[in-house]
Design an enzyme around this catalytic site. Structure first.
Site, PDB file in Angstrom:
ATOM      1  N   TYR A  29      20.528  32.503  50.542  1.00 40.56           N
ATOM      2  CA  TYR A  29      20.840  33.931  50.605  1.00 40.56           C
ATOM      3  C   TYR A  29      20.291  34.555  51.886  1.00 40.56           C
ATOM      4  O   TYR A  29      20.919  35.448  52.462  1.00 40.56           O
ATOM      5  CB  TYR A  29      20.365  34.657  49.335  1.00 40.56           C
ATOM      6  N   ARG A  63      22.822  33.774  54.577  1.00 39.69           N
ATOM      7  CA  ARG A  63      24.048  34.566  54.417  1.00 39.69           C
ATOM      8  C   ARG A  63      23.779  36.040  54.736  1.00 39.69           C
ATOM      9  O   ARG A  63      24.615  36.716  55.333  1.00 39.69           O
ATOM     10  CB  ARG A  63      24.584  34.411  52.994  1.00 39.69           C
ATOM     11  N   HIS A  86      29.607  42.509  41.756  1.00 37.17           N
ATOM     12  CA  HIS A  86      28.693  41.358  41.798  1.00 37.17           C
ATOM     13  C   HIS A  86      27.416  41.661  42.575  1.00 37.17           C
ATOM     14  O   HIS A  86      26.747  40.740  43.035  1.00 37.17           O
ATOM     15  CB  HIS A  86      29.426  40.135  42.377  1.00 37.17           C
ATOM     16  N   CYS A  96      13.412  41.796  40.336  1.00 34.73           N
ATOM     17  CA  CYS A  96      12.487  40.821  39.755  1.00 34.73           C
ATOM     18  C   CYS A  96      13.281  39.846  38.882  1.00 34.73           C
ATOM     19  O   CYS A  96      14.093  40.269  38.063  1.00 34.73           O
ATOM     20  CB  CYS A  96      11.454  41.569  38.906  1.00 34.73           C
ATOM     21  N   CYS A 106       7.481  39.034  43.023  1.00 32.76           N
ATOM     22  CA  CYS A 106       7.621  40.424  42.570  1.00 32.76           C
ATOM     23  C   CYS A 106       6.256  41.087  42.728  1.00 32.76           C
ATOM     24  O   CYS A 106       5.254  40.547  42.234  1.00 32.76           O
ATOM     25  CB  CYS A 106       8.051  40.440  41.106  1.00 32.76           C
ATOM     26  N   THR A 130      41.468  37.978  47.020  1.00 29.13           N
ATOM     27  CA  THR A 130      40.735  37.328  45.920  1.00 29.13           C
ATOM     28  C   THR A 130      41.637  36.295  45.247  1.00 29.13           C
ATOM     29  O   THR A 130      42.842  36.512  45.107  1.00 29.13           O
ATOM     30  CB  THR A 130      40.208  38.327  44.875  1.00 29.13           C
ATOM     31  N   SER A 131      41.019  35.177  44.816  1.00 29.97           N
ATOM     32  CA  SER A 131      41.774  34.131  44.124  1.00 29.97           C
ATOM     33  C   SER A 131      42.034  34.510  42.676  1.00 29.97           C
ATOM     34  O   SER A 131      42.839  33.865  42.007  1.00 29.97           O
ATOM     35  CB  SER A 131      40.983  32.817  44.165  1.00 29.97           C
ATOM     36  N   ALA A 149      44.636  39.705  55.624  1.00 29.09           N
ATOM     37  CA  ALA A 149      44.443  41.134  55.351  1.00 29.09           C
ATOM     38  C   ALA A 149      44.254  41.931  56.638  1.00 29.09           C
ATOM     39  O   ALA A 149      44.682  43.083  56.728  1.00 29.09           O
ATOM     40  CB  ALA A 149      43.233  41.319  54.433  1.00 29.09           C
TER      41      ALA A 149
HETATM   42  C1  BJW Z   1      42.449  35.881  52.431  1.00 30.27           C
HETATM   43  C2  BJW Z   1      42.193  35.626  53.731  1.00 30.27           C
HETATM   44  C3  BJW Z   1      42.495  36.641  54.605  1.00 30.27           C
HETATM   45  C4  BJW Z   1      41.612  33.897  52.714  1.00 30.27           C
HETATM   46  N1  BJW Z   1      42.993  37.778  54.151  1.00 30.27           N
HETATM   47  N2  BJW Z   1      42.942  36.952  51.899  1.00 30.27           N
HETATM   48  C5  BJW Z   1      36.739  33.880  30.801  1.00 30.27           C
HETATM   49  C6  BJW Z   1      37.425  32.704  31.012  1.00 30.27           C
HETATM   50  C7  BJW Z   1      36.812  31.655  31.725  1.00 30.27           C
HETATM   51  C8  BJW Z   1      35.512  31.765  32.207  1.00 30.27           C
HETATM   52  C9  BJW Z   1      34.839  32.947  31.996  1.00 30.27           C
HETATM   53  C10 BJW Z   1      35.447  33.979  31.288  1.00 30.27           C
HETATM   54  N3  BJW Z   1      34.549  35.012  31.238  1.00 30.27           N
HETATM   55  C11 BJW Z   1      33.439  34.646  31.877  1.00 30.27           C
HETATM   56  C12 BJW Z   1      33.573  33.398  32.338  1.00 30.27           C
HETATM   57  C13 BJW Z   1      32.532  32.625  33.086  1.00 30.27           C
HETATM   58  C14 BJW Z   1      32.467  32.943  34.553  1.00 30.27           C
HETATM   59  C15 BJW Z   1      33.796  32.597  35.198  1.00 30.27           C
HETATM   60  O1  BJW Z   1      34.600  33.440  35.514  1.00 30.27           O
HETATM   61  N4  BJW Z   1      34.025  31.325  35.449  1.00 30.27           N
HETATM   62  C16 BJW Z   1      35.280  30.865  36.065  1.00 30.27           C
HETATM   63  C17 BJW Z   1      35.008  30.503  37.531  1.00 30.27           C
HETATM   64  C18 BJW Z   1      35.786  29.702  35.286  1.00 30.27           C
HETATM   65  N5  BJW Z   1      32.089  34.340  34.797  1.00 30.27           N
HETATM   66  C19 BJW Z   1      30.825  34.735  34.761  1.00 30.27           C
HETATM   67  O2  BJW Z   1      29.917  33.969  34.470  1.00 30.27           O
HETATM   68  C20 BJW Z   1      30.570  36.204  35.062  1.00 30.27           C
HETATM   69  N6  BJW Z   1      29.748  36.791  34.074  1.00 30.27           N
HETATM   70  C21 BJW Z   1      30.179  37.059  32.844  1.00 30.27           C
HETATM   71  O3  BJW Z   1      31.308  36.840  32.487  1.00 30.27           O
HETATM   72  O4  BJW Z   1      29.229  37.641  32.025  1.00 30.27           O
HETATM   73  C22 BJW Z   1      29.462  37.668  30.644  1.00 30.27           C
HETATM   74  C23 BJW Z   1      28.862  36.402  30.098  1.00 30.27           C
HETATM   75  C24 BJW Z   1      27.507  36.318  29.997  1.00 30.27           C
HETATM   76  C25 BJW Z   1      26.954  35.171  29.476  1.00 30.27           C
HETATM   77  C26 BJW Z   1      27.773  34.099  29.119  1.00 30.27           C
HETATM   78  C27 BJW Z   1      29.151  34.199  29.281  1.00 30.27           C
HETATM   79  C28 BJW Z   1      29.713  35.358  29.785  1.00 30.27           C
HETATM   80  C29 BJW Z   1      29.798  36.340  36.372  1.00 30.27           C
HETATM   81  C30 BJW Z   1      30.577  35.882  37.551  1.00 30.27           C
HETATM   82  C31 BJW Z   1      29.696  35.949  38.789  1.00 30.27           C
HETATM   83  C32 BJW Z   1      30.410  35.426  40.035  1.00 30.27           C
HETATM   84  N7  BJW Z   1      29.460  35.336  41.081  1.00 30.27           N
HETATM   85  C33 BJW Z   1      29.917  34.942  42.422  1.00 30.27           C
HETATM   86  C34 BJW Z   1      28.661  34.864  43.335  1.00 30.27           C
HETATM   87  C35 BJW Z   1      28.165  36.283  43.673  1.00 30.27           C
HETATM   88  C36 BJW Z   1      27.001  36.275  44.603  1.00 30.27           C
HETATM   89  C37 BJW Z   1      27.301  35.659  45.944  1.00 30.27           C
HETATM   90  O5  BJW Z   1      28.226  36.057  46.662  1.00 30.27           O
HETATM   91  O6  BJW Z   1      26.564  34.745  46.289  1.00 30.27           O
HETATM   92  O7  BJW Z   1      30.848  35.915  42.913  1.00 30.27           O
HETATM   93  S1  BJW Z   1      30.864  33.432  42.461  1.00 30.27           S
HETATM   94  C38 BJW Z   1      32.014  33.972  43.684  1.00 30.27           C
HETATM   95  O8  BJW Z   1      33.344  34.116  43.109  1.00 30.27           O
HETATM   96  C39 BJW Z   1      31.561  35.385  44.056  1.00 30.27           C
HETATM   97  C40 BJW Z   1      32.876  36.087  44.239  1.00 30.27           C
HETATM   98  O9  BJW Z   1      32.702  37.493  44.141  1.00 30.27           O
HETATM   99  C41 BJW Z   1      33.719  35.503  43.149  1.00 30.27           C
HETATM  100  C42 BJW Z   1      35.200  35.647  43.375  1.00 30.27           C
HETATM  101  O10 BJW Z   1      35.616  34.881  44.459  1.00 30.27           O
HETATM  102  P1  BJW Z   1      36.702  35.448  45.488  1.00 30.27           P
HETATM  103  O11 BJW Z   1      36.133  36.583  46.228  1.00 30.27           O
HETATM  104  O12 BJW Z   1      37.984  35.663  44.793  1.00 30.27           O
HETATM  105  O13 BJW Z   1      36.791  34.218  46.530  1.00 30.27           O
HETATM  106  P2  BJW Z   1      37.719  32.929  46.497  1.00 30.27           P
HETATM  107  O14 BJW Z   1      37.186  32.006  47.505  1.00 30.27           O
HETATM  108  O15 BJW Z   1      37.898  32.418  45.136  1.00 30.27           O
HETATM  109  O16 BJW Z   1      39.145  33.483  46.977  1.00 30.27           O
HETATM  110  C43 BJW Z   1      39.337  33.954  48.307  1.00 30.27           C
HETATM  111  C44 BJW Z   1      40.768  34.426  48.427  1.00 30.27           C
HETATM  112  O17 BJW Z   1      40.932  35.013  49.713  1.00 30.27           O
HETATM  113  C45 BJW Z   1      41.804  33.298  48.314  1.00 30.27           C
HETATM  114  O18 BJW Z   1      42.820  33.687  47.418  1.00 30.27           O
HETATM  115  C46 BJW Z   1      42.357  33.176  49.731  1.00 30.27           C
HETATM  116  O19 BJW Z   1      43.725  32.801  49.775  1.00 30.27           O
HETATM  117  C47 BJW Z   1      42.167  34.580  50.245  1.00 30.27           C
HETATM  118  N8  BJW Z   1      42.055  34.697  51.695  1.00 30.27           N
HETATM  119  N9  BJW Z   1      41.648  34.315  53.831  1.00 30.27           N
HETATM  120  C48 BJW Z   1      43.210  37.890  52.806  1.00 30.27           C
HETATM  121  N10 BJW Z   1      42.274  36.478  55.929  1.00 30.27           N
END
Ligand code: BJW
Length: 257
Positions: free
Chosen positions: A70, A73, A122, A130, A154, A195-196, A238
């Protein structure tokens, strides 16, 4: 006129008549600033296992390693600038009565570009809390040197400090989530940029918007699950499409003036 021209016209016409626009963004919107996405071939998860670097278990196993990731980044995020997509999104506020930006990004680039209402689903890499939430969840901590490479304690209880970001298995900040879900359900149009749509619950927001009759515009070089509900799709970076869309909305406004 080609498909893109039609989609740009449809998107611009919708935005020009919208009273409330939601812009929902992911890491792709910051790609042209020089920040990596997660799931693309050159994304962070190609190199780092999300369960090691973006989960509470990973942090418990290797807090110093996660802290360093982190810190690196954070340094990159402070060195880069908002790109034309962030700037165009901010400029839409001059043309549309209400614009809410809902971002999954933790980089703060929308705010630096001038967007005034940003909901960070996020968290934000520039805030700390903490890891034992010793004074309630969240227990925010004073900001250490942003380039500090050594894991910090902390100051209240001595547990590890951590960035105020949402890892897998953790809940999103409830107040932010409620505001985001409400905005999605009450907007006239939603622009989904870079976003994906792979991560829940964030990925449900476009569906909520569509269920409540909002028009969805997707800006992404690739198709995603969100494409199925999009009324217009602008395929490409974008940083190219967002200024073109802004210009097209401005032309409609000028023609109506
Ligand atoms: C361009 C481009 C250009 C390229 N112009 N575009 C229901 C079903 C299944 C699973 C779950 C569910 N509910 C919950 C879950 C579990 C989990 C989850 O979703 N898992 C799946 C992956 C399977 N979710 C969680 O755990 C969440 N919490 C939760 O649900 O709490 C309730 C709970 C509690 C306890 C138990 C169970 C549930 C929390 C999710 C936290 C995600 N955290 C991260 C890290 C954040 C910190 C950090 O940055 O370090 O967030 S992971 C990462 O993914 C980050 C992002 O915000 C997030 C989304 O990714 P993003 O931004 O979409 O990136 P990419 O790479 O996926 O896509 C990029 C896109 O850009 C692509 O489409 C490209 O084509 C495009 N692109 N160049 C425009 N120039």
């Amino acid at each position: 006129m080609n498909r893109h021209g039609h989609d740009l016209d449809r998107a611009a016409a919708t935005l020009a008549s919208a009273a409330h626009l939601v812009v929902f963004t992911g890491s792709g919107v910051s790609k042209e600033s020089g920040l990596a996405t997660f799931r693309d071939v050159d994304g962070a998860w190609a190199q780092y296992d999300p369960m090691d670097y973006a989960s509470p278990q990973g942090f418990r196993r290797n807090p110093q390693g996660v802290w360093e990731w982190y810190a690196q980044r954070r340094q990159q995020m402070l060195e880069v600038e908002p790109n034309p997509a962030h700037l165009a999104i901010a400029a839409l506020e001059n043309l549309i009565a209400e614009v809410t930006v809902i971002t999954q990004n933790i980089d703060g680039l929308h705010q630096r570009a001038g967007s005034s209402r940003v909901l960070e689903l996020h968290g934000n890499i520039h805030r700390y809390k903490c890891s034992r939430h010793c004074r309630g969840e969240p227990t925010y901590l004073p900001t250490p040197d942003p380039f500090e490479e050594t894991l910090q304690p902390c100051p209240y209880c001595g547990a590890h400090a951590r960035p105020d970001v949402v890892w897998f298995g953790e809940s999103l900040p409830p107040d932010v989530w409620e505001a985001a879900a409400f905005a999605a359900m009450t907007c006239d149009a939603m622009l989904v940029v870079g976003t994906s749509g792979a991560v829940e619950p964030a990925a449900s927001l476009p569906r909520y918007a569509r269920q409540h009759r909002a028009f969805i515009v997707e800006v992404n070089p690739e198709t995603t699950p969100i494409t199925q509900i999009a009324g217009a799709a602008l395929r490409g970076p974008a940083g190219e499409w967002m200024p073109a869309l802004l210009e097209a909305v401005r032309d409609i406004h000028d023609a109506q003036a």
